[in-house]
Write a protein that holds these residues in place. Structure first.
Motif, PDB file in Angstrom:
ATOM      1  N   TYR A   1       0.815  -1.203   0.000  1.00 31.49           N
ATOM      2  CA  TYR A   1       0.000   0.000   0.000  1.00 31.49           C
ATOM      3  C   TYR A   1       0.856   1.264   0.000  1.00 31.49           C
ATOM      4  O   TYR A   1       0.377   2.339  -0.363  1.00 31.49           O
ATOM      5  N   ARG A   2       2.106   1.145   0.402  1.00 33.05           N
ATOM      6  CA  ARG A   2       2.997   2.308   0.306  1.00 33.05           C
ATOM      7  C   ARG A   2       3.166   2.708  -1.150  1.00 33.05           C
ATOM      8  O   ARG A   2       3.191   3.894  -1.487  1.00 33.05           O
ATOM      9  N   ARG A   3       3.285   1.731  -2.018  1.00 31.72           N
ATOM     10  CA  ARG A   3       3.410   2.037  -3.443  1.00 31.72           C
ATOM     11  C   ARG A   3       2.092   2.570  -3.995  1.00 31.72           C
ATOM     12  O   ARG A   3       2.059   3.536  -4.762  1.00 31.72           O
ATOM     13  N   LEU A   4       0.986   1.976  -3.586  1.00 25.81           N
ATOM     14  CA  LEU A   4      -0.313   2.379  -4.111  1.00 25.81           C
ATOM     15  C   LEU A   4      -0.685   3.791  -3.684  1.00 25.81           C
ATOM     16  O   LEU A   4      -1.325   4.529  -4.435  1.00 25.81           O
ATOM     17  N   PHE A   5      -0.308   4.182  -2.476  1.00 22.10           N
ATOM     18  CA  PHE A   5      -0.741   5.467  -1.950  1.00 22.10           C
ATOM     19  C   PHE A   5       0.384   6.491  -1.794  1.00 22.10           C
ATOM     20  O   PHE A   5       0.143   7.595  -1.330  1.00 22.10           O
ATOM     21  N   HIS A   6       1.614   6.114  -2.197  1.00 24.10           N
ATOM     22  CA  HIS A   6       2.721   7.048  -2.053  1.00 24.10           C
ATOM     23  C   HIS A   6       3.540   7.127  -3.335  1.00 24.10           C
ATOM     24  O   HIS A   6       3.368   8.052  -4.120  1.00 24.10           O
ATOM     25  N   THR A   7       4.414   6.182  -3.558  1.00 27.03           N
ATOM     26  CA  THR A   7       5.366   6.301  -4.667  1.00 27.03           C
ATOM     27  C   THR A   7       4.687   6.307  -6.030  1.00 27.03           C
ATOM     28  O   THR A   7       5.091   7.044  -6.922  1.00 27.03           O
ATOM     29  N   ASP A   8       3.660   5.483  -6.218  1.00 26.67           N
ATOM     30  CA  ASP A   8       2.974   5.403  -7.515  1.00 26.67           C
ATOM     31  C   ASP A   8       1.513   5.824  -7.399  1.00 26.67           C
ATOM     32  O   ASP A   8       0.652   5.351  -8.146  1.00 26.67           O
ATOM     33  N   ALA A   9       1.228   6.724  -6.461  1.00 30.80           N
ATOM     34  CA  ALA A   9      -0.162   7.050  -6.140  1.00 30.80           C
ATOM     35  C   ALA A   9      -0.921   7.640  -7.323  1.00 30.80           C
ATOM     36  O   ALA A   9      -2.069   7.259  -7.588  1.00 30.80           O
TER      37      ALA A   9
ATOM     38  N   PRO B   1     -13.012  -1.527   0.239  1.00 25.53           N
ATOM     39  CA  PRO B   1     -11.765  -2.107   0.752  1.00 25.53           C
ATOM     40  C   PRO B   1     -10.551  -1.204   0.538  1.00 25.53           C
ATOM     41  O   PRO B   1      -9.695  -1.074   1.412  1.00 25.53           O
ATOM     42  N   HIS B   2     -10.474  -0.549  -0.645  1.00 22.09           N
ATOM     43  CA  HIS B   2      -9.353   0.351  -0.907  1.00 22.09           C
ATOM     44  C   HIS B   2      -9.446   1.606  -0.054  1.00 22.09           C
ATOM     45  O   HIS B   2      -8.425   2.110   0.435  1.00 22.09           O
ATOM     46  N   LEU B   3     -10.654   2.126   0.136  1.00 25.20           N
ATOM     47  CA  LEU B   3     -10.821   3.298   0.988  1.00 25.20           C
ATOM     48  C   LEU B   3     -10.449   2.972   2.426  1.00 25.20           C
ATOM     49  O   LEU B   3      -9.821   3.789   3.110  1.00 25.20           O
ATOM     50  N   ALA B   4     -10.810   1.780   2.880  1.00 24.18           N
ATOM     51  CA  ALA B   4     -10.447   1.360   4.238  1.00 24.18           C
ATOM     52  C   ALA B   4      -8.933   1.270   4.376  1.00 24.18           C
ATOM     53  O   ALA B   4      -8.351   1.729   5.369  1.00 24.18           O
TER      54      ALA B   4
ATOM     55  N   THR C   1      -7.473   4.737   4.486  1.00 23.20           N
ATOM     56  CA  THR C   1      -7.725   5.354   5.790  1.00 23.20           C
ATOM     57  C   THR C   1      -6.727   4.866   6.829  1.00 23.20           C
ATOM     58  O   THR C   1      -6.178   5.646   7.618  1.00 23.20           O
ATOM     59  N   ALA C   2      -6.466   3.548   6.828  1.00 28.21           N
ATOM     60  CA  ALA C   2      -5.544   2.987   7.803  1.00 28.21           C
ATOM     61  C   ALA C   2      -4.105   3.385   7.513  1.00 28.21           C
ATOM     62  O   ALA C   2      -3.338   3.711   8.426  1.00 28.21           O
ATOM     63  N   HIS C   3      -3.741   3.360   6.222  1.00 30.67           N
ATOM     64  CA  HIS C   3      -2.337   3.556   5.853  1.00 30.67           C
ATOM     65  C   HIS C   3      -1.943   5.023   5.782  1.00 30.67           C
ATOM     66  O   HIS C   3      -0.793   5.375   6.068  1.00 30.67           O
ATOM     67  N   THR C   4      -2.890   5.895   5.401  1.00 29.60           N
ATOM     68  CA  THR C   4      -2.552   7.284   5.132  1.00 29.60           C
ATOM     69  C   THR C   4      -3.199   8.251   6.126  1.00 29.60           C
ATOM     70  O   THR C   4      -2.509   9.042   6.767  1.00 29.60           O
TER      71      THR C   4
ATOM     72  N   LYS D   1      10.568   1.735  16.011  1.00 29.14           N
ATOM     73  CA  LYS D   1       9.967   0.812  15.056  1.00 29.14           C
ATOM     74  C   LYS D   1       8.456   0.846  15.208  1.00 29.14           C
ATOM     75  O   LYS D   1       7.936   0.856  16.333  1.00 29.14           O
ATOM     76  N   LEU D   2       7.745   0.873  14.065  1.00 24.15           N
ATOM     77  CA  LEU D   2       6.284   0.925  14.096  1.00 24.15           C
ATOM     78  C   LEU D   2       5.711  -0.301  14.797  1.00 24.15           C
ATOM     79  O   LEU D   2       6.222  -1.415  14.661  1.00 24.15           O
ATOM     80  N   CYS D   3       4.635  -0.092  15.500  1.00 22.21           N
ATOM     81  CA  CYS D   3       4.029  -1.149  16.299  1.00 22.21           C
ATOM     82  C   CYS D   3       3.269  -2.140  15.433  1.00 22.21           C
ATOM     83  O   CYS D   3       2.433  -1.765  14.609  1.00 22.21           O
ATOM     84  N   GLY D   4       3.541  -3.416  15.606  1.00 24.66           N
ATOM     85  CA  GLY D   4       2.730  -4.504  15.094  1.00 24.66           C
ATOM     86  C   GLY D   4       2.444  -4.487  13.616  1.00 24.66           C
ATOM     87  O   GLY D   4       3.192  -3.946  12.796  1.00 24.66           O
ATOM     88  N   VAL D   5       1.301  -5.094  13.256  1.00 26.54           N
ATOM     89  CA  VAL D   5       0.830  -5.205  11.875  1.00 26.54           C
ATOM     90  C   VAL D   5      -0.487  -4.455  11.765  1.00 26.54           C
ATOM     91  O   VAL D   5      -1.416  -4.686  12.542  1.00 26.54           O
ATOM     92  N   LEU D   6      -0.563  -3.562  10.801  1.00 27.16           N
ATOM     93  CA  LEU D   6      -1.741  -2.714  10.646  1.00 27.16           C
ATOM     94  C   LEU D   6      -2.894  -3.486  10.008  1.00 27.16           C
ATOM     95  O   LEU D   6      -2.706  -4.262   9.071  1.00 27.16           O
ATOM     96  N   ARG D   7      -4.101  -3.249  10.539  1.00 24.04           N
ATOM     97  CA  ARG D   7      -5.292  -3.932  10.031  1.00 24.04           C
ATOM     98  C   ARG D   7      -6.478  -2.978  10.111  1.00 24.04           C
ATOM     99  O   ARG D   7      -6.533  -2.098  10.978  1.00 24.04           O
ATOM    100  N   VAL D   8      -7.417  -3.139   9.197  1.00 23.13           N
ATOM    101  CA  VAL D   8      -8.632  -2.314   9.209  1.00 23.13           C
ATOM    102  C   VAL D   8      -9.830  -3.202   8.912  1.00 23.13           C
ATOM    103  O   VAL D   8      -9.770  -4.099   8.065  1.00 23.13           O
ATOM    104  N   SER D   9     -10.895  -2.986   9.640  1.00 20.73           N
ATOM    105  CA  SER D   9     -12.141  -3.730   9.425  1.00 20.73           C
ATOM    106  C   SER D   9     -13.292  -2.737   9.387  1.00 20.73           C
ATOM    107  O   SER D   9     -13.115  -1.547   9.685  1.00 20.73           O
ATOM    108  N   TRP D  10     -14.458  -3.198   9.009  1.00 21.89           N
ATOM    109  CA  TRP D  10     -15.601  -2.291   8.940  1.00 21.89           C
ATOM    110  C   TRP D  10     -16.898  -3.029   9.218  1.00 21.89           C
ATOM    111  O   TRP D  10     -17.004  -4.252   9.038  1.00 21.89           O
ATOM    112  N   THR D  11     -17.861  -2.263   9.687  1.00 26.10           N
ATOM    113  CA  THR D  11     -19.231  -2.743   9.867  1.00 26.10           C
ATOM    114  C   THR D  11     -20.115  -1.959   8.915  1.00 26.10           C
ATOM    115  O   THR D  11     -19.821  -0.802   8.590  1.00 26.10           O
TER     116      THR D  11
END
Length: 443
Positions: free
Chosen positions: A298-306, A328-331, A334-337, A353-363
């Motif tokens: 997602y760094r490439r999708l939303f940063h280098t090649d956004a 799913p992409h908006l979620a 939101t989490a990554h950026t 060092k960044l904490c853990g592994v990033l995750r996003v869910s929705w209802t």
């Protein structure tokens, strides 16, 4: 190393052994490792029309005046120069198999026909050596000069579930090489050569052929929006569509043939023909239907090649009109950026060092924006805390995305807006999540 040119040849040919040495020497510092003996493996049974595939370059064998087999030195150097230009991220991996539901392919006359199937088969046979003699009595050469065994990554949940992965740059290289070979084999057949070429020789990847049911692919051309505004549910059932898709180069990377008709799962519109590599790059990493892991890509999708990716996503009239992305992409955005400053850090050997592994869910869903809620959290916190970083309502996420879009890609934002709703479905289609990653079917 001495590079001896065969005397008396205007085109400057070298023997197969010298070509091997030259190839290894020229590609010694390349990002993608190469195999040795790519030429001399043909020394015992070489015949007219025999060739060696080096990336997307076809190097044909020729007879010298003394009856020995040789290859043009210039072509070897040209192939090596193109090979050395390939950049590879060893951590950007693409799954190559095994996939269920993919039709079995028989051994054809080409080197790379069905390379995913062949590599997967060889890896499976490593666990059952007795099967190899029965299935592949002659073996098969290294694909396009790539030493894939040094790059393949195996992942397994248990002893029964295993999958194999290769760097994306290598997958693109092999896809391009396979397409080049398919075109050459078709040309050979059309020219009436003595060597028979079957339809299996013209197949590209295991999942999507570069040729359709109506014959070989058309010469490739850039995609200029010919399918804009059309529904995937209609085009995917149109006879000969796979052949038409194969006539374009990938609309995202623009470097390899397209084999997949990418579409928006939320609104149902076709985006553009893309290659399997770009298709898997933009695919959300679903853990469950409404839960995705925000992977490193997602760094490439939303940063280098956004900018390129935003333009691609907004090829969907629904996303463009509503100035948003599929849920799913908006979620993931939101989490990554949007909430990246909320992610905690921990001390490490090289600083924080960044904490853990990033995750996003929705209802809820995008169909009910008032009740749709995105929850951003981290898993595997080193200190033992699994914490919720933020809860963002869908409409707030859309507003934040619109602001970011205007700053990141002004031209894309200028083409979007609520004044372009004519012709859109009255109700958005539900999100169709790819939860199992089986195969590389049209996605």
């Amino acid at each position: 190393m001495s590079e001896r040119v065969v005397p008396g040849r205007a085109e400057g040919t070298v023997t197969l052994a010298a070509a091997d040495n030259l190839w290894v020497s020229l590609t010694a510092g390349s990002a993608v490792p190469t195999t040795s003996a790519v030429f001399t493996r043909f020394s015992s049974d070489a015949r007219p029309g025999q060739y060696v595939l080096l990336g997307a370059y076809v190097v044909e064998l020729a007879r010298t005046g003394d009856g020995r087999w040789s290859v043009p030195e210039a072509e070897v150097r040209q192939a090596a120069a193109a090979w050395n230009a390939v950049e590879m991220d060893a951590l950007d991996l693409v799954r190559i198999g095994p996939f269920r539901g993919v039709p079995e392919q028989e051994r054809g006359g080409g080197t790379l026909c069905g390379w995913r199937r062949r590599i997967t088969r060889e890896l499976q046979e490593a666990d059952h050596p007795g099967r190899k003699a029965a299935q592949e009595p002659e073996g098969w050469p290294h694909p396009a000069g790539v030493d894939w065994r040094r790059l393949v990554v195996q992942r397994s949940r248990d002893r029964r579930e295993r999958s194999w992965w290769l760097p994306r740059a290598v997958v693109r290289l092999l896809d391009a090489a396979e397409h080049t070979e398919a075109q050459r084999l078709h040309t050979t057949r059309a020219g009436g050569a003595d060597t028979p070429v079957t339809d299996q020789d013209l197949r590209a990847t295991d999942s999507q052929p570069t040729t359709g049911m109506n014959g070989p692919a058309l010469p490739q051309r850039p995609y200029t929006g010919e399918l804009q505004g059309q529904l995937y549910s209609v085009l995917s059932r149109k006879p000969g569509m796979s052949r038409q898709v194969a006539g374009w180069v990938c609309a995202v990377c623009g470097t390899v043939p397209a084999t997949v008709l990418d579409h928006c799962h939320e609104h149902g519109y076709v985006r553009a023909p893309v290659c399997p590599s770009c298709n898997t790059l933009e695919r959300p990493d679903h853990l469950y239907d409404n839960d995705i892991r925000v992977a490193g890509r997602y760094r490439r999708l939303f940063h280098t090649d956004a900018v390129g990716w935003l333009r691609h996503w907004h090829r969907c009239p629904g996303c463009r009109a509503r100035t948003t992305l599929p849920l799913p992409h908006l979620a993931a955005w939101t989490a990554h950026t949007a909430t990246r400053t909320l992610r905690p850090t921990h001390p490490g050997s090289r600083g924080r060092k960044l904490c853990g592994v990033l995750r996003v869910s929705w209802t809820g869903s995008q169909n009910t924006p008032r009740s749709c809620l995105l929850t951003v959290s981290v898993d595997f916190c080193p200190s033992g805390e699994h914490r919720v970083l933020a809860r963002v309502h869908y409409r707030e996420a859309v507003a934040q995305f619109g602001t970011w879009l205007a700053e990141t890609a002004p031209d894309v934002a200028a083409a979007a807006g609520p004044d372009r709703l004519d012709g859109l479905p009255a109700e958005p289609r539900p999100v169709v999540a790819d939860t199992n990653g089986e195969g590389l079917a049209l996605f």
